[in-house]
Design an enzyme around this catalytic site. Sequence first.
Site, PDB file in Angstrom:
ATOM      1  N   ARG A  89      34.218  39.901  22.917  1.00 55.17           N
ATOM      2  CA  ARG A  89      35.812  40.263  22.472  1.00 55.17           C
ATOM      3  C   ARG A  89      35.869  41.001  20.852  1.00 55.17           C
ATOM      4  O   ARG A  89      36.239  40.566  20.428  1.00 55.17           O
ATOM      5  CB  ARG A  89      37.345  39.571  22.787  1.00 55.17           C
ATOM      6  CG  ARG A  89      37.422  38.409  23.599  1.00 55.17           C
ATOM      7  CD  ARG A  89      38.250  39.539  24.291  1.00 55.17           C
ATOM      8  NE  ARG A  89      38.226  38.959  26.309  1.00 55.17           N
ATOM      9  CZ  ARG A  89      37.345  38.757  26.864  1.00 55.17           C
ATOM     10  NH1 ARG A  89      36.695  39.277  27.203  1.00 55.17           N
ATOM     11  NH2 ARG A  89      38.042  37.866  27.894  1.00 55.17           N
ATOM     12  N   SER A 130      45.265  34.977  24.004  1.00 56.53           N
ATOM     13  CA  SER A 130      44.784  34.201  23.760  1.00 56.53           C
ATOM     14  C   SER A 130      44.676  33.919  22.281  1.00 56.53           C
ATOM     15  O   SER A 130      43.861  35.401  21.943  1.00 56.53           O
ATOM     16  CB  SER A 130      43.283  34.187  24.345  1.00 56.53           C
ATOM     17  OG  SER A 130      43.140  34.282  25.878  1.00 56.53           O
ATOM     18  N   GLU A 154      41.474  35.331  18.048  1.00 53.49           N
ATOM     19  CA  GLU A 154      40.573  36.810  18.719  1.00 53.49           C
ATOM     20  C   GLU A 154      41.773  37.952  17.631  1.00 53.49           C
ATOM     21  O   GLU A 154      41.429  39.013  17.613  1.00 53.49           O
ATOM     22  CB  GLU A 154      40.689  36.170  19.854  1.00 53.49           C
ATOM     23  CG  GLU A 154      40.449  37.542  20.822  1.00 53.49           C
ATOM     24  CD  GLU A 154      41.367  37.410  22.246  1.00 53.49           C
ATOM     25  OE1 GLU A 154      40.413  36.805  22.521  1.00 53.49           O
ATOM     26  OE2 GLU A 154      41.991  38.047  22.572  1.00 53.49           O
TER      27      GLU A 154
HETATM   28  P1  FAD Z   1      47.710  46.453  18.835  1.00 51.17           P
HETATM   29  O1  FAD Z   1      48.113  44.001  18.911  1.00 51.17           O
HETATM   30  O2  FAD Z   1      48.778  46.837  18.910  1.00 51.17           O
HETATM   31  O3  FAD Z   1      46.840  46.889  17.614  1.00 51.17           O
HETATM   32  C1  FAD Z   1      46.006  45.513  17.888  1.00 51.17           C
HETATM   33  C2  FAD Z   1      44.548  45.927  16.840  1.00 51.17           C
HETATM   34  O4  FAD Z   1      44.532  47.022  16.945  1.00 51.17           O
HETATM   35  C3  FAD Z   1      45.176  46.308  14.975  1.00 51.17           C
HETATM   36  O5  FAD Z   1      44.091  45.562  14.059  1.00 51.17           O
HETATM   37  C4  FAD Z   1      45.518  46.994  15.360  1.00 51.17           C
HETATM   38  O6  FAD Z   1      46.006  48.140  14.068  1.00 51.17           O
HETATM   39  C5  FAD Z   1      44.337  48.312  16.140  1.00 51.17           C
HETATM   40  N1  FAD Z   1      44.459  49.579  16.341  1.00 51.17           N
HETATM   41  C6  FAD Z   1      45.381  49.987  17.656  1.00 51.17           C
HETATM   42  N2  FAD Z   1      45.404  50.768  18.657  1.00 51.17           N
HETATM   43  C7  FAD Z   1      44.505  51.592  17.810  1.00 51.17           C
HETATM   44  C8  FAD Z   1      44.399  52.353  17.875  1.00 51.17           C
HETATM   45  N3  FAD Z   1      44.934  53.944  18.302  1.00 51.17           N
HETATM   46  N4  FAD Z   1      43.232  52.765  16.873  1.00 51.17           N
HETATM   47  C9  FAD Z   1      42.906  52.490  15.665  1.00 51.17           C
HETATM   48  N5  FAD Z   1      43.347  51.184  15.951  1.00 51.17           N
HETATM   49  C10 FAD Z   1      44.074  50.670  16.656  1.00 51.17           C
HETATM   50  N6  FAD Z   1      42.927  40.851  25.401  1.00 51.17           N
HETATM   51  C11 FAD Z   1      42.352  40.657  26.604  1.00 51.17           C
HETATM   52  O7  FAD Z   1      41.434  41.139  26.520  1.00 51.17           O
HETATM   53  N7  FAD Z   1      41.640  40.607  27.989  1.00 51.17           N
HETATM   54  C12 FAD Z   1      43.188  40.251  28.709  1.00 51.17           C
HETATM   55  O8  FAD Z   1      43.329  39.715  29.724  1.00 51.17           O
HETATM   56  C13 FAD Z   1      43.990  39.999  28.084  1.00 51.17           C
HETATM   57  N8  FAD Z   1      45.409  39.387  28.319  1.00 51.17           N
HETATM   58  C14 FAD Z   1      46.411  39.084  27.508  1.00 51.17           C
HETATM   59  C15 FAD Z   1      47.130  38.938  27.785  1.00 51.17           C
HETATM   60  C16 FAD Z   1      49.216  38.685  27.426  1.00 51.17           C
HETATM   61  C17 FAD Z   1      50.428  38.001  27.736  1.00 51.17           C
HETATM   62  C18 FAD Z   1      49.271  39.251  25.473  1.00 51.17           C
HETATM   63  C19 FAD Z   1      50.555  39.178  24.856  1.00 51.17           C
HETATM   64  C20 FAD Z   1      47.630  39.904  24.975  1.00 51.17           C
HETATM   65  C21 FAD Z   1      47.045  40.310  25.746  1.00 51.17           C
HETATM   66  N9  FAD Z   1      45.075  40.131  25.721  1.00 51.17           N
HETATM   67  C22 FAD Z   1      44.148  40.321  26.162  1.00 51.17           C
HETATM   68  C23 FAD Z   1      45.569  40.752  24.725  1.00 51.17           C
HETATM   69  C24 FAD Z   1      45.900  42.176  24.425  1.00 51.17           C
HETATM   70  O9  FAD Z   1      46.752  42.910  25.102  1.00 51.17           O
HETATM   71  C25 FAD Z   1      44.972  43.452  23.774  1.00 51.17           C
HETATM   72  O10 FAD Z   1      43.897  42.967  23.127  1.00 51.17           O
HETATM   73  C26 FAD Z   1      45.115  44.947  23.686  1.00 51.17           C
HETATM   74  O11 FAD Z   1      44.740  45.620  23.802  1.00 51.17           O
HETATM   75  C27 FAD Z   1      45.943  44.924  22.566  1.00 51.17           C
HETATM   76  O12 FAD Z   1      46.498  46.165  22.437  1.00 51.17           O
HETATM   77  P2  FAD Z   1      47.735  46.768  21.689  1.00 51.17           P
HETATM   78  O13 FAD Z   1      47.571  47.950  22.014  1.00 51.17           O
HETATM   79  O14 FAD Z   1      48.973  45.786  21.748  1.00 51.17           O
HETATM   80  O15 FAD Z   1      46.901  46.294  20.199  1.00 51.17           O
HETATM   81  P1  NAP Z   2      40.991  31.034  33.350  1.00 51.39           P
HETATM   82  O1  NAP Z   2      40.666  32.384  34.804  1.00 51.39           O
HETATM   83  O2  NAP Z   2      41.655  29.490  33.497  1.00 51.39           O
HETATM   84  O3  NAP Z   2      39.035  30.511  32.501  1.00 51.39           O
HETATM   85  C1  NAP Z   2      39.451  30.119  31.759  1.00 51.39           C
HETATM   86  C2  NAP Z   2      38.280  30.636  31.340  1.00 51.39           C
HETATM   87  O4  NAP Z   2      37.012  30.025  31.104  1.00 51.39           O
HETATM   88  C3  NAP Z   2      38.314  31.606  30.763  1.00 51.39           C
HETATM   89  O5  NAP Z   2      38.672  30.974  29.360  1.00 51.39           O
HETATM   90  C4  NAP Z   2      37.290  32.403  30.789  1.00 51.39           C
HETATM   91  O6  NAP Z   2      36.488  32.981  30.343  1.00 51.39           O
HETATM   92  C5  NAP Z   2      36.539  31.579  31.599  1.00 51.39           C
HETATM   93  N1  NAP Z   2      35.700  30.797  32.471  1.00 51.39           N
HETATM   94  C6  NAP Z   2      36.376  30.918  34.085  1.00 51.39           C
HETATM   95  N2  NAP Z   2      35.879  31.583  34.787  1.00 51.39           N
HETATM   96  C7  NAP Z   2      34.337  31.928  35.035  1.00 51.39           C
HETATM   97  C8  NAP Z   2      33.792  32.870  35.178  1.00 51.39           C
HETATM   98  N3  NAP Z   2      33.243  32.652  36.579  1.00 51.39           N
HETATM   99  N4  NAP Z   2      32.336  33.387  34.089  1.00 51.39           N
HETATM  100  C9  NAP Z   2      32.457  33.447  32.832  1.00 51.39           C
HETATM  101  N5  NAP Z   2      33.566  32.394  31.973  1.00 51.39           N
HETATM  102  C10 NAP Z   2      34.769  32.340  33.047  1.00 51.39           C
HETATM  103  O7  NAP Z   2      41.317  32.233  32.610  1.00 51.39           O
HETATM  104  P2  NAP Z   2      42.880  32.298  31.855  1.00 51.39           P
HETATM  105  O8  NAP Z   2      43.766  31.998  31.112  1.00 51.39           O
HETATM  106  O9  NAP Z   2      43.634  32.530  33.547  1.00 51.39           O
HETATM  107  O10 NAP Z   2      42.320  34.043  31.354  1.00 51.39           O
HETATM  108  C11 NAP Z   2      42.306  35.140  32.801  1.00 51.39           C
HETATM  109  C12 NAP Z   2      41.163  36.126  32.019  1.00 51.39           C
HETATM  110  O11 NAP Z   2      42.319  36.451  31.665  1.00 51.39           O
HETATM  111  C13 NAP Z   2      39.873  35.406  31.851  1.00 51.39           C
HETATM  112  O12 NAP Z   2      39.107  37.088  32.104  1.00 51.39           O
HETATM  113  C14 NAP Z   2      40.752  36.001  30.128  1.00 51.39           C
HETATM  114  O13 NAP Z   2      39.906  36.506  29.288  1.00 51.39           O
HETATM  115  C15 NAP Z   2      41.360  37.262  30.786  1.00 51.39           C
HETATM  116  N6  NAP Z   2      43.247  36.510  29.374  1.00 51.39           N
HETATM  117  C16 NAP Z   2      42.531  37.095  28.176  1.00 51.39           C
HETATM  118  C17 NAP Z   2      43.843  37.076  27.628  1.00 51.39           C
HETATM  119  C18 NAP Z   2      43.450  37.550  26.215  1.00 51.39           C
HETATM  120  O14 NAP Z   2      44.828  37.611  24.849  1.00 51.39           O
HETATM  121  N7  NAP Z   2      42.125  38.000  25.555  1.00 51.39           N
HETATM  122  C19 NAP Z   2      44.911  36.328  27.823  1.00 51.39           C
HETATM  123  C20 NAP Z   2      44.667  36.288  28.740  1.00 51.39           C
HETATM  124  C21 NAP Z   2      43.886  36.742  30.176  1.00 51.39           C
HETATM  125  P3  NAP Z   2      36.534  34.559  29.407  1.00 51.39           P
HETATM  126  O15 NAP Z   2      37.996  34.688  29.007  1.00 51.39           O
HETATM  127  O16 NAP Z   2      35.230  34.922  29.239  1.00 51.39           O
HETATM  128  O17 NAP Z   2      37.369  34.728  30.692  1.00 51.39           O
END
Ligand code: FAD
Ligand code: NAP
Length: 338
Positions: free
Chosen positions: A164, A238, A334
């Site tokens: 991340r 997250s 994050e």
């Molecule tokens: P923004 O929130 O608009 O921006 C995020 C950052 O990126 C800011 O610092 C911004 O300045 C920068 N940025 C955005 N676009 C650009 C660009 N074109 N050039 C330079 N900088 C830029 N993340 C995960 O990794 N995995 C997940 O599974 C995941 N699940 C999510 C579920 C939910 C319900 C929510 C609300 C969020 C989740 N996220 C997840 C977090 C988020 O969706 C991601 O990080 C996503 O990539 C953010 O995109 P955005 O366009 O909304 O970015």
């Molecule tokens: P989940 O599946 O309930 O898992 C809980 C946590 O345990 C996660 O953070 C995940 O790490 C870790 N995990 C579970 N199984 C794993 C495996 N087999 N190997 C390695 N790590 C494992 O989590 P959840 O909340 O429902 O989310 C599902 C997936 O969506 C996850 O990958 C999560 O990262 C992603 N997600 C991300 C965001 C965000 O904002 N970043 C928001 C929602 C969901 P990891 O997170 O490293 O995978």
Amino acid sequence: MQIQEHSSLRSLNTFGLDAVARYFARVHSPEEARELLMDSRWRDLPIRVLGGGSNILLTGDLDGLVLRNDLGGISIVSEGPDSIDIRAGAGVNWHSLVNFCVYRNFGGLENLSLIPGQVGAGPIQNIGAYGVELQEHFVELEALHLRDLTLVRFDREACRFGYRDSIFKQELRDQFLILSVRFRLDRHPVLRTGYGAIVQELESMGVGEPSVQTVSEAVIRIRSSKLPDPSQAGNAGSFFKNPVLSTEEFRQFQAEHPLVAGFPQQAGQVKVSAGWLIEQCGWKGYREGDAGVAPTQALVLVNYGKASGLQIAGLAERIRDSVLQRFGILMEREVNTW
Ligand code: FAD
Ligand code: NAP
């Protein structure tokens, strides 16, 4: 191009937080972006790039320019016997890009289905879910420096992707506008179904032999049933990263807390679930006023209506401190704080 003054960002961030940008403009092409950035009004003011607003916490009004990226377009740039390269404009919705690939049976991004936000934000934190990270299918990106307007290409190495994380969250934070990203997809993908509930979901869908389409569908179903929908309760996914410990640190930690789950990473490291740590400290479902912790996922902080960014930030700090006090583990945010 229209430049708005004192523009509310409330509808442009998934936390639903109110903050006002001194200047706000949408750009639809690299040329428009250049023209906007050449304006001397923000020469000495901060410039922020806004995508889908799904990974930001707005803690106050922004005295500068907020540039909303609306650069569209997806194209196939090369096709080989085993792989296909596609390029997407940074303003393309991430899930639309996944659908573009899934529909054509191009494999690789299906586990990343339904992540909110835009393509351009993907490399910023090397988005990941269900055992797959963006970097695995990343070739390069093109970015415009916000101040000197140079056009720079970053390959995978230059992006310094981590868990991340990337160089754009570290020393190059807020310095570039990402314009487009090139990905490499597989014609003969090895599907990743070993994570979480994917296998069980495929079974309940009656799928015997999974495909790119059915894995995507399974991920969509799991996510829709588990994760709080920002249109119902404002959130940015997250809030904290899962902490990564050394194998030795984890062994000691597990001896004291046998119920903790650890996920081995490369190079002798173990990832610990931040959601579990927060839950153990009693925060899951906690609410004070309109700021709270989701009842279904302790890693997600929620704005139930009129919370301010500072209230959410304050709650996050207390959660972080309590985890540090109880477990001696410092969680890193994050979410990007503005
Ligand atoms: P923004 O929130 O608009 O921006 C995020 C950052 O990126 C800011 O610092 C911004 O300045 C920068 N940025 C955005 N676009 C650009 C660009 N074109 N050039 C330079 N900088 C830029 N993340 C995960 O990794 N995995 C997940 O599974 C995941 N699940 C999510 C579920 C939910 C319900 C929510 C609300 C969020 C989740 N996220 C997840 C977090 C988020 O969706 C991601 O990080 C996503 O990539 C953010 O995109 P955005 O366009 O909304 O970015
Ligand atoms: P989940 O599946 O309930 O898992 C809980 C946590 O345990 C996660 O953070 C995940 O790490 C870790 N995990 C579970 N199984 C794993 C495996 N087999 N190997 C390695 N790590 C494992 O989590 P959840 O909340 O429902 O989310 C599902 C997936 O969506 C996850 O990958 C999560 O990262 C992603 N997600 C991300 C965001 C965000 O904002 N970043 C928001 C929602 C969901 P990891 O997170 O490293 O995978």
